[in-house]
Design a protein around this motif. Structure first.
Motif, PDB file in Angstrom:
ATOM      1  N   ALA A  15       0.830  -1.207   0.000  1.00 35.26           N
ATOM      2  CA  ALA A  15       0.000   0.000   0.000  1.00 35.26           C
ATOM      3  C   ALA A  15       0.863   1.254   0.000  1.00 35.26           C
ATOM      4  O   ALA A  15       0.626   2.189  -0.767  1.00 35.26           O
ATOM      5  N   GLY A  18       2.890   1.487  -3.167  1.00 38.20           N
ATOM      6  CA  GLY A  18       1.977   1.926  -4.211  1.00 38.20           C
ATOM      7  C   GLY A  18       1.717   3.414  -4.157  1.00 38.20           C
ATOM      8  O   GLY A  18       1.618   4.082  -5.184  1.00 38.20           O
ATOM      9  N   GLU A 155      -2.004  -2.309  -5.952  1.00 34.53           N
ATOM     10  CA  GLU A 155      -1.284  -1.153  -5.417  1.00 34.53           C
ATOM     11  C   GLU A 155      -0.049  -0.768  -6.237  1.00 34.53           C
ATOM     12  O   GLU A 155       0.305   0.416  -6.290  1.00 34.53           O
TER      13      GLU A 155
END
Length: 500
Positions: A15, A18, A155
């Protein structure tokens, strides 16, 4: 380290990685390599495909999460349940796409100021199809606890893919038309990778066991599908409808350029809630399981601890955004400095969302899922009305106000439903401490003179406000999860351990 813990660690890492790739892509590369109108087109194609890609699957991704456990049987290929869902989605897409194609000219009437969007509208069809299929396959991956690869694809892969084709366009290896073609097939490539992975990890039979299917309670499944379809559509639309309306004739000036400025600003603002998105991917399936088995201790732990931890982390990210936004937008480009107010509004809304904890799964995987679905549907109506009224008067700032108002009211109502229905109320003494730390850090920030070198200015402000904010939370002890998080990171354990 358990499988859940490892997935939590990887999902959280993906996450944030990303976000970094997305930051480089949307905030650095795209504003320099694309004109504002071209950038706005990519955002419009993305937002419309996400909305349409939520309509035709009929909420079947939620059905997978809710009902897959009663079909799960590796030896029989899960009785062909996933294949039945897959075929249903394809049939639904054919009907939806046919209707969309027939009435496309009526849709175009609201986008006469965005001829580039009308020109490339047909590329929405492959994006829509594979966006819907990916949503279903992701739900399947999460319910069999194979979330790492889907998280990577969601992500990181898509963002890196965009960086690559953007570089090809910038180097004149491809023209803009080819760039859009490659952009529109991004989801198709992602789906193929995901399908091959899941076929290897969990046996997917090509044969549907109709005898077993006839024994199931399809009335319950149909009722849930109808309700969750509305909720899913409404939920996903809430995140994209503002972009679609900014790109319409409601907006003044050149709509696609307004979309570009709004997208850049909204992207910066929503960085605040990245931790919430990462943790919810792990927590949702566990909360669903706990609710099904009446384990309210786990549900309470996730709800209360997430509210404390996400408030603390969200406050730090909010500070980083607010104190640096002026310098950051100047670095991105003069055309985008008009989005500063949008950033602050969106960041504030995201922080409020963080303070209310991981609440979606408690509502939508409990007996209150119908109430939650009706609430989300009402929120879509509210955001449509607010955007319709505010965009012509205040432009992109009006869109930000509409979106922030909608999400704030949505979180207040979820808070009330959970409090009334379960007697759970996560807000406590950490709230005034977090708010005090925020106010103190912002006060110190305004004493720092603006520096000519924007990079030094942002670095200095970030260090100073962090040095004010973090000690207040650490030594007050109102967010014990912070210390536990530090220990977990030192041991390289999974993020979900925080809630156990």
């Amino acid at each position: 380290m358990s499988s859940i813990q490892k997935q939590g660690l990887f999902n959280t890492a993906f996450a944030y990685l990303g976000v970094m790739v997305g930051f480089v892509n949307i905030l650095i590369l795209q504003p320099r390599f694309l004109t504002p109108e071209e950038l706005g087109l990519t955002r419009m194609l993305f937002s419309v495909s996400i909305i349409f890609g939520t309509i035709f699957p009929l909420g079947l991704n939620g059905v997978v999460i809710r009902f897959f456990p009663q079909f799960r049987n590796r030896e029989t290929g899960n009785y062909g349940f996933i294949n039945l869902i897959f075929l249903t989605i394809l049939a639904s897409f054919m009907l939806f796409a046919s209707g969309l194609f027939i009435f496309r000219h009526e849709l175009f009437e609201g986008y006469s100021k965005s001829p580039l969007f009308v020109e490339y509208f047909m590329y929405i069809f492959p994006m829509t199809l594979f966006a819907g299929l990916i949503s279903m396959m992701n739900a399947y991956a999460f319910i069999i606890f194979k979330s790492t690869v889907p998280a990577f694809l969601d992500e990181i892969f898509g963002r890196l893919y965009q960086v690559v084709i953007l570089g090809m366009y910038f180097l004149h290896w491809i023209d803009f038309h080819t760039f859009i073609v490659l952009f529109s097939f991004m989801y198709a490539i992602q789906f193929l990778i995901l399908f091959v992975y899941l076929r290897k990890e969990d046996r997917i039979s090509g044969k549907i066991d109709w005898a077993y299917m006839r024994k199931q309670n399809w009335k319950e499944i149909r009722n849930f599908t109808f309700v969750i379809a509305l909720a899913t559509l409404a939920s996903r639309s809430l995140r994209q409808v503002d972009v679609v309306m900014v790109g319409s004739d409601l907006s003044g000036g050149i709509p696609l350029e307004e979309v570009a400025v709004y997208t850049i600003a909204a992207t910066i603002g929503t960085i605040v809630e990245v931790p919430s998105n990462a943790l919810s991917k792990i927590a949702d399936s566990k909360v669903s399981h706990a609710l099904h088995h009446g384990d309210m201790t786990l549900v309470r732990g996730v709800y209360y601890k997430s509210a404390r931890l996400l408030s603390a982390i969200g406050g730090l990210l909010l500070l980083g955004v607010v104190v640096n936004i002026h310098a950051l937008l100047q670095l991105i480009g003069e055309k985008y400095t008009g989005g500063e107010t949008v950033v602050i509004i969106m960041a504030g809304s995201a922080f409020f969302n963080m303070m209310t904890g991981l609440n979606n799964s408690i509502i939508f995987y409990s007996r209150y899922y119908i109430t939650g679905s009706l609430l989300v549907l009402g929120m879509v109506i509210l955001t449509l009305v607010l955007n319709y009224v505010l965009i012509p008067r205040f432009g992109i700032t009006g869109a930000a106000i509409a979106t922030a108002t909608t999400f704030s009211f949505y979180n207040i109502m979820k808070y009330v439903i959970i409090w009334a229905g379960f007697g759970l109320q996560p807000l406590g003494k950490f709230v005034p401490v977090v708010l005090f730390a925020l106010a103190a850090a912002l006060g110190v920030n305004y004493l720092i003179p603006e520096m000519e070198n924007k990079y030094i200015d942002m670095a200095l402000r970030s260090v100073v406000v962090s040095a004010v904010y973090l000690p207040v939370l650490w030594f007050s002890g109102v967010v014990p999860e912070l210390k536990k998080l530090v220990d977990i990171l030192r041991k390289k354990a999974g993020s979900f351990e925080l809630f156990e």
